[in-house]
Design a protein around this motif. Structure first.
Motif, PDB file in Angstrom:
ATOM      1  N   UNK A 310       0.854  -1.197   0.000  1.00  0.00           N
ATOM      2  CA  UNK A 310       0.000   0.000   0.000  1.00  0.00           C
ATOM      3  C   UNK A 310       0.881   1.236   0.000  1.00  0.00           C
ATOM      4  N   UNK A 311       0.430   2.271  -0.677  1.00  0.00           N
ATOM      5  CA  UNK A 311       1.121   3.564  -0.642  1.00  0.00           C
ATOM      6  C   UNK A 311       0.817   4.265   0.680  1.00  0.00           C
ATOM      7  N   UNK A 312       1.704   5.160   1.122  1.00  0.00           N
ATOM      8  CA  UNK A 312       1.408   5.945   2.329  1.00  0.00           C
ATOM      9  C   UNK A 312       0.082   6.681   2.180  1.00  0.00           C
ATOM     10  N   UNK A 313      -0.813   6.473   3.117  1.00  0.00           N
ATOM     11  CA  UNK A 313      -2.125   7.091   3.058  1.00  0.00           C
ATOM     12  C   UNK A 313      -3.108   6.358   2.173  1.00  0.00           C
ATOM     13  N   UNK A 314      -2.679   5.261   1.557  1.00  0.00           N
ATOM     14  CA  UNK A 314      -3.554   4.510   0.668  1.00  0.00           C
ATOM     15  C   UNK A 314      -3.934   3.170   1.269  1.00  0.00           C
ATOM     16  N   UNK A 315      -4.363   2.243   0.415  1.00  0.00           N
ATOM     17  CA  UNK A 315      -4.763   0.924   0.892  1.00  0.00           C
ATOM     18  C   UNK A 315      -4.196  -0.149  -0.011  1.00  0.00           C
ATOM     19  N   UNK A 316      -4.002  -1.325   0.545  1.00  0.00           N
ATOM     20  CA  UNK A 316      -3.466  -2.454  -0.207  1.00  0.00           C
ATOM     21  C   UNK A 316      -4.565  -3.126  -1.019  1.00  0.00           C
ATOM     22  N   UNK A 317      -4.141  -4.013  -1.912  1.00  0.00           N
ATOM     23  CA  UNK A 317      -5.116  -4.797  -2.666  1.00  0.00           C
ATOM     24  C   UNK A 317      -5.953  -5.663  -1.725  1.00  0.00           C
ATOM     25  N   UNK A 318      -5.309  -6.246  -0.711  1.00  0.00           N
ATOM     26  CA  UNK A 318      -6.053  -7.084   0.231  1.00  0.00           C
ATOM     27  C   UNK A 318      -7.146  -6.289   0.936  1.00  0.00           C
ATOM     28  N   UNK A 319      -6.831  -5.056   1.322  1.00  0.00           N
ATOM     29  CA  UNK A 319      -7.834  -4.204   1.981  1.00  0.00           C
ATOM     30  C   UNK A 319      -8.960  -3.856   1.018  1.00  0.00           C
ATOM     31  N   UNK A 320      -8.583  -3.517  -0.220  1.00  0.00           N
ATOM     32  CA  UNK A 320      -9.590  -3.228  -1.241  1.00  0.00           C
ATOM     33  C   UNK A 320     -10.473  -4.453  -1.470  1.00  0.00           C
ATOM     34  N   UNK A 322     -11.187  -6.965   0.471  1.00  0.00           N
ATOM     35  CA  UNK A 322     -12.087  -7.259   1.590  1.00  0.00           C
ATOM     36  C   UNK A 322     -13.346  -6.400   1.541  1.00  0.00           C
ATOM     37  N   UNK A 323     -13.179  -5.106   1.293  1.00  0.00           N
ATOM     38  CA  UNK A 323     -14.370  -4.237   1.309  1.00  0.00           C
ATOM     39  C   UNK A 323     -15.230  -4.431   0.069  1.00  0.00           C
ATOM     40  N   UNK A 324     -14.588  -4.625  -1.103  1.00  0.00           N
ATOM     41  CA  UNK A 324     -15.366  -4.806  -2.328  1.00  0.00           C
ATOM     42  C   UNK A 324     -16.172  -6.102  -2.275  1.00  0.00           C
ATOM     43  N   UNK A 325     -15.552  -7.190  -1.845  1.00  0.00           N
ATOM     44  CA  UNK A 325     -16.271  -8.469  -1.827  1.00  0.00           C
ATOM     45  C   UNK A 325     -17.358  -8.490  -0.761  1.00  0.00           C
ATOM     46  N   UNK A 326     -17.183  -7.722   0.327  1.00  0.00           N
ATOM     47  CA  UNK A 326     -18.268  -7.610   1.304  1.00  0.00           C
ATOM     48  C   UNK A 326     -19.487  -6.948   0.660  1.00  0.00           C
ATOM     49  N   UNK A 327     -19.247  -5.893  -0.110  1.00  0.00           N
ATOM     50  CA  UNK A 327     -20.344  -5.249  -0.826  1.00  0.00           C
ATOM     51  C   UNK A 327     -20.928  -6.142  -1.898  1.00  0.00           C
ATOM     52  N   UNK A 349     -11.493  -6.893  -9.154  1.00  0.00           N
ATOM     53  CA  UNK A 349     -11.587  -7.739  -7.953  1.00  0.00           C
ATOM     54  C   UNK A 349     -12.775  -8.681  -8.076  1.00  0.00           C
ATOM     55  N   UNK A 350     -13.919  -8.164  -8.496  1.00  0.00           N
ATOM     56  CA  UNK A 350     -15.124  -8.982  -8.646  1.00  0.00           C
ATOM     57  C   UNK A 350     -14.907 -10.072  -9.692  1.00  0.00           C
ATOM     58  N   UNK A 351     -14.385  -9.688 -10.859  1.00  0.00           N
ATOM     59  CA  UNK A 351     -14.195 -10.657 -11.933  1.00  0.00           C
ATOM     60  C   UNK A 351     -13.159 -11.714 -11.543  1.00  0.00           C
ATOM     61  N   UNK A 352     -12.115 -11.301 -10.845  1.00  0.00           N
ATOM     62  CA  UNK A 352     -11.124 -12.272 -10.384  1.00  0.00           C
ATOM     63  C   UNK A 352     -11.757 -13.283  -9.433  1.00  0.00           C
ATOM     64  N   UNK A 353     -12.642 -12.812  -8.573  1.00  0.00           N
ATOM     65  CA  UNK A 353     -13.326 -13.703  -7.650  1.00  0.00           C
ATOM     66  C   UNK A 353     -14.221 -14.687  -8.399  1.00  0.00           C
TER      67      UNK A 353
END
Length: 394
Positions: A310-320, A322-327, A349-353
């Motif tokens: 993750x970039x400083x102040x940003x988010x990692x793919x894993x964090x992204x 988690x929230x996208x798949x919850x939605x 993320x959705x298509x990969x899942x």
């Protein structure tokens, strides 16, 4: 590796005249027919009808197995040579349809499959020719077979419905393109699938200039071209799903603007869900890709390959993820049809899942601004991708 054969054709009585297309999918090992498609096109040329048959066949094969190796057989030398890249495409309508077909081929390649094209004599393409004549006669056919054509077919044969390739139909009728039948072999008691239409937002000035615009950044609005794309998306979505759909957008302005245009066309109100926002890129937000690639090449590679980076102040793919798949799970559990308006990375993320693709490979999927992607999910968790990155409405 599964092998499928697509046989496709199209015709026009008058060229241009009353047109229709037909396509079928066979099991490459046994020759069993797994799916049949046909539809009218209104007044079109023979070549446009042939390309439309090709697209219908590729879409039907995608619903069966997106990772299979596919051989496309057609008696149109023109389409086969153009899709092989040996002949140029001059007509604008054919260029659009060829691009749509190539996008379907690219999605299959990204999923681990392949597509090759074979010219066959017309006498060897009789089944697809018969289906194309059904289309010219005004029938829309959407049949899926569990055990070949001698078994009970899931049959959706009906008079013509308006579609993106049927421009003469009344604008207020829905296309049944997303009202499709379960994949072959699906249990009869699973009922209708949940249908989700993914719509990427229209263009912004950030998009045009190649500037990063993640969650927490400048939150740009649609530019005039993006606003026009939003209206084109609205018309296309109305044709695909009719009025019986809900609209969910990310919380970012470009997605909400696009979603509002679609919701207005459907006679409903969009709701926003920040779980579908673009990935937060921290200190990279607002910078151009050229700047990032020149100054932080190793970090850019890490962002694309390391799910924990993750970039400083940003988010990692894993964090992204988690929230996208919850939605996403909430959207699927809601059932019915949902139009989900958002951004490229969350949709990857959705298509990969759905497709079981690893993080470092889903970048191969193209999702242009204003594009449409169709996904269907059944009660047992099985899913299929009906089409990816459709842009013919733009």
């Amino acid at each position: 590796m599964t092998r499928l054969v697509v046989e496709a054709d199209g015709g026009s009585r008058g060229n241009p005249g009353v047109a229709g297309y037909g396509a079928l999918v066979r099991d490459g090992a046994t020759g069993r027919v797994l799916a049949e498609r046909a539809a009218p096109l209104g007044k079109q040329s023979n070549n446009v009808a042939e390309y439309s048959g090709l697209i219908a066949g590729l879409e039907a094969a995608a619903r069966i197995d997106l990772a299979a190796d596919v051989e496309v057989r057609m008696d149109s030398k023109l389409v086969v040579e153009q899709m092989a890249g040996r002949w140029k495409i001059k007509h604008e309508d054919m260029r659009r349809l060829a691009l749509e077909a190539r996008e379907l081929c690219s999605a299959r390649s990204a999923a681990g499959g392949s597509v090759r094209f074979t010219w066959i004599p017309r006498a060897d393409n009789k089944d697809a020719d018969k289906l194309s004549n059904d289309g010219m006669d005004g029938l829309t056919i959407d049949r899926s077979y569990a055990d070949g054509p001698d078994a009970t077919a899931v049959d959706a044969t009906r008079p013509a419905a308006v579609s993106e390739r049927h421009p003469d139909g009344p604008a207020d009728q829905p296309d049944k393109g997303l009202v499709t039948d379960p994949v072959p072999g699906a249990a009869a008691d699973l009922g209708a699938p949940t249908r989700i239409l993914l719509v990427r937002h229209g263009l912004t000035d950030f998009t045009v200039k190649g500037r990063l615009d993640g969650r927490g950044g400048g939150d740009p609005v649609l530019n005039p071209d993006g606003e026009a794309q939003a209206q084109a998306c609205a018309a296309a979505v109305r044709r695909l799903v009719g009025a019986e759909a809900r609209v969910v957008t990310s919380a970012l302005r470009r997605a909400r603007q696009t979603g509002d245009a679609i919701a207005e066309a459907l006679g409903t109100t969009a709701t926003s869900d920040e779980r579908f926002d673009e990935q937060g890129l921290g200190d990279w937000d607002g910078k151009s890709m050229a700047q990032v690639a020149a100054r932080w090449p190793d970090e850019l590679a890490a962002l694309r390959t390391d799910p924990a980076y993750a970039r400083p102040g940003g988010e990692s793919h894993d964090e992204l993820r988690d929230r996208v798949l919850a939605g996403w799970r909430d959207v699927v559990d809601a059932g019915g049809t949902t139009v989900l308006v958002g951004h490229r990375k969350p949709f990857l993320v959705v298509l990969a899942e759905v497709l079981g693709m690893p993080h470092d490979r889903f970048w191969r999927l193209a999702l242009a601004p204003g594009s449409l992607t169709g996904v269907e999910v059944w009660a047992d968790g099985n899913a299929s991708v009906s089409f990816v990155n459709r842009t013919s409405h733009l």
